[in-house]
Write a protein that holds these residues in place. Structure first.
Motif, PDB file in Angstrom:
ATOM      1  N   ILE A   3       0.899  -1.102   0.128  1.00  0.00           N
ATOM      2  CA  ILE A   3       0.138   0.068   0.019  1.00  0.00           C
ATOM      3  C   ILE A   3       0.978   1.297  -0.055  1.00  0.00           C
ATOM      4  O   ILE A   3       1.990   1.035   0.650  1.00  0.00           O
ATOM      5  CB  ILE A   3      -1.040   0.034   1.377  1.00  0.00           C
ATOM      6  CG1 ILE A   3      -1.740  -1.470   1.350  1.00  0.00           C
ATOM      7  CG2 ILE A   3      -1.922   1.202   1.274  1.00  0.00           C
ATOM      8  CD1 ILE A   3      -2.547  -1.477   0.225  1.00  0.00           C
ATOM      9  N   GLU A  18      -2.078   1.094  13.675  1.00  0.00           N
ATOM     10  CA  GLU A  18      -3.094   0.031  13.262  1.00  0.00           C
ATOM     11  C   GLU A  18      -2.009  -0.967  12.386  1.00  0.00           C
ATOM     12  O   GLU A  18      -2.315  -1.983  12.235  1.00  0.00           O
ATOM     13  CB  GLU A  18      -3.979   0.579  12.378  1.00  0.00           C
ATOM     14  CG  GLU A  18      -5.194   1.526  12.829  1.00  0.00           C
ATOM     15  CD  GLU A  18      -5.711   0.947  13.990  1.00  0.00           C
ATOM     16  OE1 GLU A  18      -6.063  -0.385  13.940  1.00  0.00           O
ATOM     17  OE2 GLU A  18      -6.106   1.722  14.907  1.00  0.00           O
ATOM     18  N   CYS A  19      -0.805  -0.322  12.207  1.00  0.00           N
ATOM     19  CA  CYS A  19       0.020  -1.376  11.287  1.00  0.00           C
ATOM     20  C   CYS A  19       0.796  -2.393  11.943  1.00  0.00           C
ATOM     21  O   CYS A  19       1.575  -2.212  13.036  1.00  0.00           O
ATOM     22  CB  CYS A  19       1.126  -0.312  10.577  1.00  0.00           C
ATOM     23  SG  CYS A  19       2.003  -1.506   9.414  1.00  0.00           S
ATOM     24  N   PRO A  20       0.357  -3.539  11.757  1.00  0.00           N
ATOM     25  CA  PRO A  20       1.114  -4.759  12.451  1.00  0.00           C
ATOM     26  C   PRO A  20       2.477  -4.949  12.223  1.00  0.00           C
ATOM     27  O   PRO A  20       3.288  -5.739  12.885  1.00  0.00           O
ATOM     28  CB  PRO A  20       0.168  -6.074  11.953  1.00  0.00           C
ATOM     29  CG  PRO A  20      -0.052  -5.892  10.810  1.00  0.00           C
ATOM     30  CD  PRO A  20      -0.691  -4.066  10.561  1.00  0.00           C
ATOM     31  N   ASN A  21       3.104  -4.379  10.907  1.00  0.00           N
ATOM     32  CA  ASN A  21       4.583  -4.411  10.714  1.00  0.00           C
ATOM     33  C   ASN A  21       5.302  -3.154  10.815  1.00  0.00           C
ATOM     34  O   ASN A  21       6.557  -3.320  10.674  1.00  0.00           O
ATOM     35  CB  ASN A  21       4.630  -4.756   9.253  1.00  0.00           C
ATOM     36  CG  ASN A  21       3.677  -6.118   8.877  1.00  0.00           C
ATOM     37  OD1 ASN A  21       3.981  -7.086   9.691  1.00  0.00           O
ATOM     38  ND2 ASN A  21       3.098  -6.067   7.822  1.00  0.00           N
ATOM     39  N   ALA A  23       5.210  -0.479   9.341  1.00  0.00           N
ATOM     40  CA  ALA A  23       5.692  -0.015   7.804  1.00  0.00           C
ATOM     41  C   ALA A  23       5.289   1.390   7.826  1.00  0.00           C
ATOM     42  O   ALA A  23       5.859   1.937   6.813  1.00  0.00           O
ATOM     43  CB  ALA A  23       5.177  -0.839   6.919  1.00  0.00           C
ATOM     44  N   ILE A  24       4.581   1.952   8.789  1.00  0.00           N
ATOM     45  CA  ILE A  24       4.090   3.367   8.464  1.00  0.00           C
ATOM     46  C   ILE A  24       4.964   4.446   9.392  1.00  0.00           C
ATOM     47  O   ILE A  24       5.188   4.028  10.624  1.00  0.00           O
ATOM     48  CB  ILE A  24       2.572   3.512   8.764  1.00  0.00           C
ATOM     49  CG1 ILE A  24       1.956   2.308   8.168  1.00  0.00           C
ATOM     50  CG2 ILE A  24       2.268   5.051   8.257  1.00  0.00           C
ATOM     51  CD1 ILE A  24       0.235   2.617   8.255  1.00  0.00           C
ATOM     52  N   ILE A  67       4.673   4.927   3.950  1.00  0.00           N
ATOM     53  CA  ILE A  67       4.918   3.608   3.982  1.00  0.00           C
ATOM     54  C   ILE A  67       6.173   2.791   3.322  1.00  0.00           C
ATOM     55  O   ILE A  67       6.544   3.162   2.314  1.00  0.00           O
ATOM     56  CB  ILE A  67       3.857   2.861   3.530  1.00  0.00           C
ATOM     57  CG1 ILE A  67       2.472   2.957   4.301  1.00  0.00           C
ATOM     58  CG2 ILE A  67       3.677   1.014   3.509  1.00  0.00           C
ATOM     59  CD1 ILE A  67       1.109   2.666   3.451  1.00  0.00           C
ATOM     60  N   CYS A  72       5.526  -3.692   4.214  1.00  0.00           N
ATOM     61  CA  CYS A  72       4.090  -3.758   4.136  1.00  0.00           C
ATOM     62  C   CYS A  72       3.604  -5.138   3.519  1.00  0.00           C
ATOM     63  O   CYS A  72       4.068  -5.354   2.361  1.00  0.00           O
ATOM     64  CB  CYS A  72       3.544  -2.853   3.297  1.00  0.00           C
ATOM     65  SG  CYS A  72       1.864  -2.934   3.050  1.00  0.00           S
ATOM     66  N   THR A  73       2.824  -6.058   4.445  1.00  0.00           N
ATOM     67  CA  THR A  73       2.199  -6.958   3.882  1.00  0.00           C
ATOM     68  C   THR A  73       0.800  -7.088   3.388  1.00  0.00           C
ATOM     69  O   THR A  73       0.057  -8.115   3.364  1.00  0.00           O
ATOM     70  CB  THR A  73       2.424  -8.097   4.855  1.00  0.00           C
ATOM     71  OG1 THR A  73       1.494  -7.854   6.297  1.00  0.00           O
ATOM     72  CG2 THR A  73       3.896  -8.367   5.414  1.00  0.00           C
ATOM     73  N   GLU A  74       0.414  -5.901   3.334  1.00  0.00           N
ATOM     74  CA  GLU A  74      -1.099  -5.337   3.145  1.00  0.00           C
ATOM     75  C   GLU A  74      -2.078  -6.223   4.107  1.00  0.00           C
ATOM     76  O   GLU A  74      -3.036  -6.393   4.134  1.00  0.00           O
ATOM     77  CB  GLU A  74      -1.508  -6.088   1.844  1.00  0.00           C
ATOM     78  CG  GLU A  74      -2.711  -5.210   1.066  1.00  0.00           C
ATOM     79  CD  GLU A  74      -3.041  -6.085  -0.105  1.00  0.00           C
ATOM     80  OE1 GLU A  74      -4.443  -6.366  -0.361  1.00  0.00           O
ATOM     81  OE2 GLU A  74      -2.382  -6.842  -1.192  1.00  0.00           O
ATOM     82  N   PRO A  82      -6.243  -4.362   4.461  1.00  0.00           N
ATOM     83  CA  PRO A  82      -5.321  -3.323   4.927  1.00  0.00           C
ATOM     84  C   PRO A  82      -5.910  -2.437   5.893  1.00  0.00           C
ATOM     85  O   PRO A  82      -6.917  -1.544   5.780  1.00  0.00           O
ATOM     86  CB  PRO A  82      -5.026  -2.637   3.827  1.00  0.00           C
ATOM     87  CG  PRO A  82      -5.241  -3.758   2.685  1.00  0.00           C
ATOM     88  CD  PRO A  82      -6.550  -4.142   3.290  1.00  0.00           C
ATOM     89  N   GLN A  83      -5.434  -2.398   6.952  1.00  0.00           N
ATOM     90  CA  GLN A  83      -6.031  -1.687   8.199  1.00  0.00           C
ATOM     91  C   GLN A  83      -5.754  -0.003   8.043  1.00  0.00           C
ATOM     92  O   GLN A  83      -6.519   0.653   8.554  1.00  0.00           O
ATOM     93  CB  GLN A  83      -5.179  -2.166   9.510  1.00  0.00           C
ATOM     94  CG  GLN A  83      -5.522  -3.552  10.044  1.00  0.00           C
ATOM     95  CD  GLN A  83      -6.949  -3.604  10.134  1.00  0.00           C
ATOM     96  OE1 GLN A  83      -7.895  -3.287  11.121  1.00  0.00           O
ATOM     97  NE2 GLN A  83      -7.961  -4.515   9.158  1.00  0.00           N
TER      98      GLN A  83
HETATM   99 FE1  SF4 Z   1       0.760  -1.576   7.669  1.00  0.00          FE
HETATM  100 FE2  SF4 Z   1      -1.359  -3.154   6.764  1.00  0.00          FE
HETATM  101 FE3  SF4 Z   1      -1.085  -0.506   5.855  1.00  0.00          FE
HETATM  102 FE4  SF4 Z   1       0.886  -2.340   4.972  1.00  0.00          FE
HETATM  103  S1  SF4 Z   1      -1.490  -2.267   4.457  1.00  0.00           S
HETATM  104  S2  SF4 Z   1       1.119  -0.351   5.820  1.00  0.00           S
HETATM  105  S3  SF4 Z   1       0.936  -3.522   6.774  1.00  0.00           S
HETATM  106  S4  SF4 Z   1      -1.638  -1.439   7.980  1.00  0.00           S
END
Ligand code: SF4
Ligand code: SF4
Length: 117
Positions: A3, A18-21, A23-24, A67, A72-74, A82-83
């Motif tokens: 994303i 909200e991002c589990p990784n 990545a933001i 991002i 990012c794993t979506e 995607p959160q």
């Molecule tokens: Fe993070 Fe999920 Fe957004 Fe990717 S889609 S940036 S993993 S919240």
């Protein structure tokens, strides 16, 4: 696919937690592979690059949230959608056409980010 955040971002800060990784990133903030992941020291990215996970990289944007596509794993492996896109009030988290990946690749990326190496 990953994303991407467009320049319509209003910097509301709703997506980052909200991002589990992890990545933001906030605008004008350095990023690293190690932030919020299990990666440390020298690692090989899913694209085959040797990198220092702990190295601090320059921000991609000093104006808007951004991002890291390699992180990012979506949201695959954590959530159905995607959160960041789900919570964004201005719908500026969109598919990054330059980083198209299969579900298998995204799940492998999730494993790479969160498994001790
Ligand atoms: Fe993070 Fe999920 Fe957004 Fe990717 S889609 S940036 S993993 S919240
Ligand atoms: Fe920008 Fe949307 Fe994230 Fe808010 S939720 S910081 S508008 S990308």
């Amino acid at each position: 696919m990953a994303i991407i955040i467009t320049d319509e971002c209003i910097n509301c800060d709703a997506c980052i937690s909200e991002c589990p990784n992890n990545a933001i990133y906030e605008p004008d903030t350095n990023w690293s592979y190690a932030d919020g992941s299990a990666l440390k020291g020298m690692v090989k990215t899913p694209k085959g690059l040797e990198v220092d996970a702990n190295e601090e990289h320059d921000p991609i944007s000093d104006e808007f949230f951004y991002i890291i596509s390699d992180k990012c794993t979506e949201c695959k492996g954590f959530h159905d959608k995607p959160q960041c896109a789900s919570v964004c009030p201005v719908d500026c988290c969109i598919i990054d056409e330059n980083h198209i990946e299969t579900e298998t690749e995204l799940l492998a990326k999730k494993t790479w980010l969160h498994s001790e190496n």
